[in-house]
Design an enzyme around this catalytic site. Structure first.
Site, PDB file in Angstrom:
ATOM      1  N   PRO A 104      63.358  11.227  19.474  1.00 21.60           N
ATOM      2  CA  PRO A 104      64.299  10.686  20.297  1.00 21.60           C
ATOM      3  C   PRO A 104      65.291   9.313  20.126  1.00 21.60           C
ATOM      4  O   PRO A 104      65.608   8.391  21.033  1.00 21.60           O
ATOM      5  CB  PRO A 104      62.455   9.265  19.838  1.00 21.60           C
ATOM      6  N   ALA A 159      67.861  10.768  19.199  1.00 23.25           N
ATOM      7  CA  ALA A 159      69.307  11.048  18.775  1.00 23.25           C
ATOM      8  C   ALA A 159      69.280  12.602  20.638  1.00 23.25           C
ATOM      9  O   ALA A 159      68.419  12.718  20.138  1.00 23.25           O
ATOM     10  CB  ALA A 159      69.017  11.784  17.878  1.00 23.25           C
ATOM     11  N   GLY A 160      69.441  12.319  21.244  1.00 23.70           N
ATOM     12  CA  GLY A 160      69.761  13.308  22.208  1.00 23.70           C
ATOM     13  C   GLY A 160      71.303  13.758  22.521  1.00 23.70           C
ATOM     14  O   GLY A 160      71.567  14.856  21.507  1.00 23.70           O
ATOM     15  N   GLY A 185      63.081  14.082  57.915  1.00 25.41           N
ATOM     16  CA  GLY A 185      62.258  13.450  57.866  1.00 25.41           C
ATOM     17  C   GLY A 185      60.903  14.370  57.644  1.00 25.41           C
ATOM     18  O   GLY A 185      60.340  14.532  56.218  1.00 25.41           O
ATOM     19  N   GLU A 211      70.779  19.478  28.039  1.00 20.90           N
ATOM     20  CA  GLU A 211      71.573  20.412  27.352  1.00 20.90           C
ATOM     21  C   GLU A 211      73.242  19.240  27.291  1.00 20.90           C
ATOM     22  O   GLU A 211      74.351  20.185  27.898  1.00 20.90           O
ATOM     23  CB  GLU A 211      71.982  22.176  28.400  1.00 20.90           C
ATOM     24  N   THR A 227      74.811  15.546  28.967  1.00 20.50           N
ATOM     25  CA  THR A 227      74.711  15.346  29.941  1.00 20.50           C
ATOM     26  C   THR A 227      76.151  15.641  30.643  1.00 20.50           C
ATOM     27  O   THR A 227      77.016  15.912  29.322  1.00 20.50           O
ATOM     28  CB  THR A 227      74.584  13.199  29.879  1.00 20.50           C
TER      29      THR A 227
END
Length: 382
Positions: free
Chosen positions: A132, A134-135, A343, A366, A368
């Site tokens: 949470p 530690a990315g 559309g 993996e 940013t």
């Protein structure tokens, strides 16, 4: 048009593998995608088909049950899988990442024990690195593994884990000492380990069939022989494996962009306005040309990095270049594909809407694309 991608392949075997992959993608994967993604279903049957065909173990040594293929061939297979079903392309790349960790860092005994099962086609892996808090900052990992006799006692929470709750084994990175950089260690943790549990699947913008959960460890006991390599080398293990993993994501992103381009080209030839196909409009032709250039640039960048890897040369910077190039291109090409369809592109009747949503996260996971730029700049300036 899909099979008209010009590929330079190193062998007849590689050509046959690509043909097999395209056939499986068209007959087995593509028909399932829409319903499975809308239901956020884990594509277990798709992985079984790929595993039975030997496509989940391509870049690994034959002695352990791998395909013995160069990385440049493996990545083009991943691109074809990603073109048909991006969630499965990502899952295939993640699985390869987990086996890479064991193959590159495990002792002979560990490899003989685990790699044949990982490469059997029956097992699927997950990579438990992020947390949470530690990315991109791996040194901030808090999950602990405390030695207790012949076991480690693991406590902590992993987040954003692809194949979470659905994998057969997990490559776990946990802290065995307080040192931020030299206190991490890596472990093989099979599914069913006591004390391991899972959060509910994340409700995501895209890649719904890439089931992503928290993996929870509450005093889980992991035998010491499941330590990968030496204690304290987890940071090196994680970052070196991610260089290869980034190429897998670049290949999936290229597949996403290729699929969006194909859809836009076909639509432009069929859709008429003012009595002629919209493809007659030069402004739209230039848009398609730019999209095609982005796709080919992406493919070239990941193949260059893969060929360096296959030659045993450093490829870390080139892996980051490929990841940035291909994932930024996937976002641009899918955005433009929605625009070409107008559309209709904004509805779920056509695949470009889903491809657009699937593309976004490739710029995030993996590492940013901002982190990739730091890696590239650091290499240039050192």
């Amino acid at each position: 048009m899909g099979t008209s991608v010009e590929r330079l392949l190193p062998s007849d075997e590689a050509r046959e593998l690509l043909e097999l992959t395209r056939e499986i993608a068209a007959k087995e994967l593509a028909p399932q995608v829409q319903a499975a993604e809308e239901a956020a279903e884990f594509p277990a049957a798709a992985y079984r088909v790929l595993g039975d065909a030997g496509l989940l173990s391509l870049p690994f040594p034959v002695e352990y049950g791998g395909g013995g293929q160069p990385y440049e061939v493996y990545l083009q297979v991943v691109e074809e899988i990603g073109r048909a079903w991006p969630s499965v392309g990502v899952g295939t790349s993640v699985h390869s990442l987990t086996a890479t960790v064991v193959e590159a860092n495990g002792s002979d005994a560990l490899k003989q024990e685990w790699l044949p099962r990982m490469l059997s086609g029956d097992w699927l892996g997950a990579y438990c690195l992020s947390e949470p808090q530690a990315g991109s900052d791996v040194s901030a990992i808090r999950t602990s593994a405390v030695r207790d006799g012949d076991e480690y006692v693991v406590t902590g929470t992993k987040q954003w884990i692809s194949n979470g709750s659905c994998a057969d084994y997990y490559i776990l990175f946990a802290r065995t000492a307080p040192d931020p950089k030299h206190g991490l260690s890596a472990f093989v943790v099979p599914d069913g380990t006591a004390g391991m549990g899972f959060g509910a699947p994340e409700k995501k913008m895209g890649l719904a069939s890439d089931v992503t959960t928290q993996v929870l460890f509450d005093h889980a006991r992991v035998p010491a022989e499941q330590l990968i390599g030496e204690e304290g080398r987890g940071m090196h293990v994680a970052l070196s494996a991610l260089d290869a993993g980034r190429l897998g994501i670049a290949a999936v992103a290229t597949g996403i962009a290729q699929a969006a381009l194909e859809c836009a080209v076909e639509y432009s030839k069929e859709r008429t306005q003012l009595g002629s196909p919209i493809s007659d409009n030069q402004g739209l032709q230039f848009m398609l040309a730019d999209m095609a250039a982005e796709v080919e640039r992406s493919r070239a960048s990941y193949l260059h990095a893969a060929r360096l890897k296959d030659a045993g040369r450093p490829f870390s910077r080139q892996a980051s270049v490929a990841k940035v190039t291909a994932t930024d291109a996937a976002m641009k090409v899918t955005t433009d594909a929605v625009q070409v369809l107008g559309g209709n592109g904004y509805t779920r009747e056509y695949p470009v809407e889903r491809l657009f949503r699937d593309a976004k996260v490739t710029q995030i996971f993996e590492g940013t694309n901002q982190i990739q730029r730091m890696v590239i700049a650091r290499d240039l300036l050192r």
